[in-house]
Design a protein around this motif. Sequence first.
Motif, short mmCIF file in Angstrom:
data_model
loop_
_atom_site.label_atom_id
_atom_site.label_comp_id
_atom_site.label_asym_id
_atom_site.label_seq_id
_atom_site.Cartn_x
_atom_site.Cartn_y
_atom_site.Cartn_z
N VAL A 229 38.15 42.05 29.88
CA VAL A 229 39.17 41.20 30.50
C VAL A 229 40.52 41.45 29.85
N GLY A 230 40.50 41.71 28.53
CA GLY A 230 41.75 42.03 27.85
C GLY A 230 42.47 43.20 28.52
N GLU A 231 41.74 44.27 28.80
CA GLU A 231 42.36 45.43 29.46
C GLU A 231 42.77 45.09 30.90
N ILE A 232 41.98 44.30 31.59
CA ILE A 232 42.33 43.91 32.97
C ILE A 232 43.68 43.19 32.96
N GLU A 233 43.85 42.30 31.98
CA GLU A 233 45.11 41.53 31.93
C GLU A 233 46.29 42.43 31.56
N MET A 234 46.04 43.46 30.74
CA MET A 234 47.12 44.41 30.44
C MET A 234 47.55 45.15 31.71
N VAL A 235 46.60 45.51 32.53
CA VAL A 235 46.92 46.24 33.77
C VAL A 235 47.65 45.32 34.75
N LEU A 236 47.15 44.08 34.91
CA LEU A 236 47.80 43.14 35.83
C LEU A 236 49.23 42.87 35.40
N ALA A 237 49.48 42.92 34.08
CA ALA A 237 50.83 42.66 33.57
C ALA A 237 51.84 43.71 34.04
N THR A 238 51.38 44.86 34.48
CA THR A 238 52.30 45.88 35.02
C THR A 238 52.69 45.56 36.44
N GLY A 239 52.02 44.59 37.05
CA GLY A 239 52.27 44.28 38.45
C GLY A 239 51.27 44.94 39.39
N ALA A 240 50.32 45.67 38.84
CA ALA A 240 49.31 46.33 39.69
C ALA A 240 48.44 45.27 40.38
N ALA A 241 48.05 45.54 41.61
CA ALA A 241 47.15 44.63 42.33
C ALA A 241 45.74 44.77 41.77
N ALA A 242 44.99 43.66 41.82
CA ALA A 242 43.64 43.66 41.26
C ALA A 242 42.71 44.63 42.00
N GLU A 243 43.04 44.99 43.24
CA GLU A 243 42.19 45.94 43.98
C GLU A 243 42.20 47.32 43.33
N ARG A 244 43.18 47.55 42.49
CA ARG A 244 43.25 48.87 41.85
C ARG A 244 42.48 48.89 40.53
N ILE B 21 28.37 46.34 30.18
CA ILE B 21 27.96 45.26 29.27
C ILE B 21 29.03 44.18 29.31
N LYS B 22 28.78 43.11 30.05
CA LYS B 22 29.82 42.09 30.24
C LYS B 22 29.23 40.70 30.08
N LYS B 23 29.97 39.83 29.40
CA LYS B 23 29.55 38.43 29.38
C LYS B 23 29.76 37.84 30.77
N GLU B 24 28.89 36.92 31.16
CA GLU B 24 29.03 36.32 32.48
C GLU B 24 30.38 35.63 32.63
N LYS B 25 30.85 34.99 31.56
CA LYS B 25 32.15 34.30 31.67
C LYS B 25 33.29 35.30 31.83
N ASP B 26 33.12 36.52 31.30
CA ASP B 26 34.16 37.53 31.48
C ASP B 26 34.15 38.08 32.91
N ILE B 27 32.96 38.22 33.49
CA ILE B 27 32.88 38.62 34.90
C ILE B 27 33.58 37.57 35.75
N ALA B 28 33.34 36.29 35.43
CA ALA B 28 33.97 35.20 36.21
C ALA B 28 35.49 35.26 36.08
N ARG B 29 35.99 35.53 34.86
CA ARG B 29 37.45 35.61 34.69
C ARG B 29 38.03 36.79 35.47
N ALA B 30 37.33 37.91 35.43
CA ALA B 30 37.81 39.08 36.19
C ALA B 30 37.85 38.75 37.68
N TYR B 31 36.82 38.08 38.14
CA TYR B 31 36.75 37.71 39.56
C TYR B 31 37.90 36.78 39.93
N GLN B 32 38.19 35.81 39.04
CA GLN B 32 39.34 34.91 39.30
C GLN B 32 40.64 35.70 39.36
N HIS B 33 40.70 36.78 38.60
CA HIS B 33 41.90 37.64 38.64
C HIS B 33 41.94 38.49 39.90
N GLY B 34 40.87 38.50 40.69
CA GLY B 34 40.87 39.28 41.93
C GLY B 34 40.07 40.57 41.87
#
Lengths: 376, 376
Positions: A70-85, A92-105
């Motif tokens: 999720v840390g890297e996902i948030e770095m990418v979103l910070a550039t303005g990139a859409a979550a579809e990219r 290997i992912k915690k379920e709560k991290d999958i949920a956060r990624a999903y909330q991010h799109g």
Amino acid sequence: MTDRIREFLRRREDDSPCVVVDLDIVRDNFEAFAKSLPDTSVYYAVKANPAPEILSLLENLGSSFDCASVGEIEMVLATGAAAERISYGNTIKKEKDIARAYQHGVRLFAVDCVEEVEKIARVAPDSKVYCRVLCDGAGAEWPLSRKFGCAPEMAPNVLEHAHRLGLTAYGVSFHVGSQQANLEAWDFALSMAAGVFQEMALRGIDLKMVNMGGGFPTRYLKDVPGVPSYGEAIFHALTKHFGNRLPSTIIEPGRGMVGNAGIIEAEVVLISRKSAEDEIRWVYLDIGKFQGLAETMDEAIRYPIRTPRDGDRTAPCVLAGPTCDSVDVLYEKTPYELPVSLSIGDKVLIEACGAYTTTYSTVGFNGFAPLASFVI
Amino acid sequence: MTDRIREFLRRREDDSPCVVVDLDIVRDNFEAFAKSLPDTSVYYAVKANPAPEILSLLENLGSSFDCASVGEIEMVLATGAAAERISYGNTIKKEKDIARAYQHGVRLFAVDCVEEVEKIARVAPDSKVYCRVLCDGAGAEWPLSRKFGCAPEMAPNVLEHAHRLGLTAYGVSFHVGSQQANLEAWDFALSMAAGVFQEMALRGIDLKMVNMGGGFPTRYLKDVPGVPSYGEAIFHALTKHFGNRLPSTIIEPGRGMVGNAGIIEAEVVLISRKSAEDEIRWVYLDIGKFQGLAETMDEAIRYPIRTPRDGDRTAPCVLAGPTCDSVDVLYEKTPYELPVSLSIGDKVLIEACGAYTTTYSTVGFNGFAPLASFVI
């Protein structure tokens, strides 16, 4: 070495070790991938170097992104990139991290077992999943362990499980091993991927995508094939195994995108011998395994090193880092040839250090600061 | 595991991995060294764990400090310790760092070659230097490389050079290797040190001090001798080789001072198999080689692990970390026995993690935060 990096280092006043990355090289690398594999989407492996300037450049160039957390996902979103990219490529992912990624799109996830599929079904409904299969990595400088992926014959069960739970069974991924110089490796892996596609078709599920991973090498001391050679070999293997029903494809270059774009400048701290008869000098730099050169572990990667004395007669030396840790030795089994005139205080340039240096640096082992990074 | 750590973890709300160090154990360890080696000064090896609370406790208890860099020297001075209690024990130092240490009041420096002596003579006049000699480390879990120290027959020349340049040729140091369980190792090293003292006496220079380094082990899965056994063995070896002219002595425990004082709490992220027939489970934790467990490299240190299912039937598993890096595997060659009932989401306790965890953590590899640290 580029003129821009040379000029930057010339003006820099601090004398601690640093890495300097030239964005022009990153741009050239992206364009080489896009041109050599025109029908393949590029997902930059953020873990290779997550510097915000690199992510922003690649966002502008139209790249997508392979994220490990999720840390890297948030770095990418910070550039303005859409979550579809974004692909959440860690199996290997915690379920709560999958949920956060999903909330991010984020809607694209890697799996390699039914247990991970079930987490995704619970907290990221309607997402696409691709199953990573084990690949033996023959020919790679760093063959991967069995850590990621399942046996190819298990993949259809994993994907069918996803389908039954309402997810989109989207495709297959593999990784041929890091610094892979054997073009045949993709042929073997793609034949395995095609086998999974066929089995899934028999089960009434059409997969759409093959994620061909990374593994594209950087030139260190040995020559490696260029990106166009990889493009040809991959296109040939795709048509051989998938005929005229080509899947959509993605690649995840990390080292291949930024490795050759960065240079580390370091300083010679000490040159000495262990005894009067010792034929081999020990050369100690102000950077070692714990401040960015972790990939010298087992002397796996042999970086090209330039010195202000190049051209003088050379002799072998053991090269080591500055910490009070006896494993902080860069090259000893195969000593490194350096000029005999090399002196304490000389600056040296370590080439092809754009990938897997800044992030492997420790927070401050032995009280030394993490590797300073500049992106120009 | 102590009640204080158990209580701290019970109240903690964040669920990311963390290490918790109990200062009561550090105090017990310091007192055990002081009692077992009453005539020897303790120089805590700051690199093992430089948490300010640990440094302050040891400052209060009267410890001295072995520092690897100016950064560590400044951490020690920040506790209020006088500079006379600091040894700059790294044999690899930039001249400007020696000068800074000298400005801070440090007057005791390690060397292993004439090149380093010359730097010290230029910028730290009137200082004391001790020469590190190579020691083969037989019997240690981690024998050291030849990185530090010179051949014993070269040491008198290094020390005499220091004497001629106006420095105080003060003594000899050695390191018997990390996690050293062979009590004889100190006997061999002290005989070597005594040989250097004798040769220097013939040259008219009286050395004063033997720095016996670290190497005192922490109990992981295997039993190790207790501190009193080390004290006896060392005292016996000292009298055997130095007779009734005992030098002043110092030791530099790091792992032996804080290793058993810390516990890491981590979480099981995934448990899976690579194929239907696979007999071995893969268990993935939310901490691995890049967030603090670097000493599992080559499976060197085998940490004791407690789970909430202890007592249930066990089976072997491969234990791995959470990053997208195939080397981030903790135990694979020798699989680890864990309860078959272990489940995703379970918390596990990794014992004896007080040393060499926080500082080996990377700055953020794969977008994961460095290991959180609490000292209570």
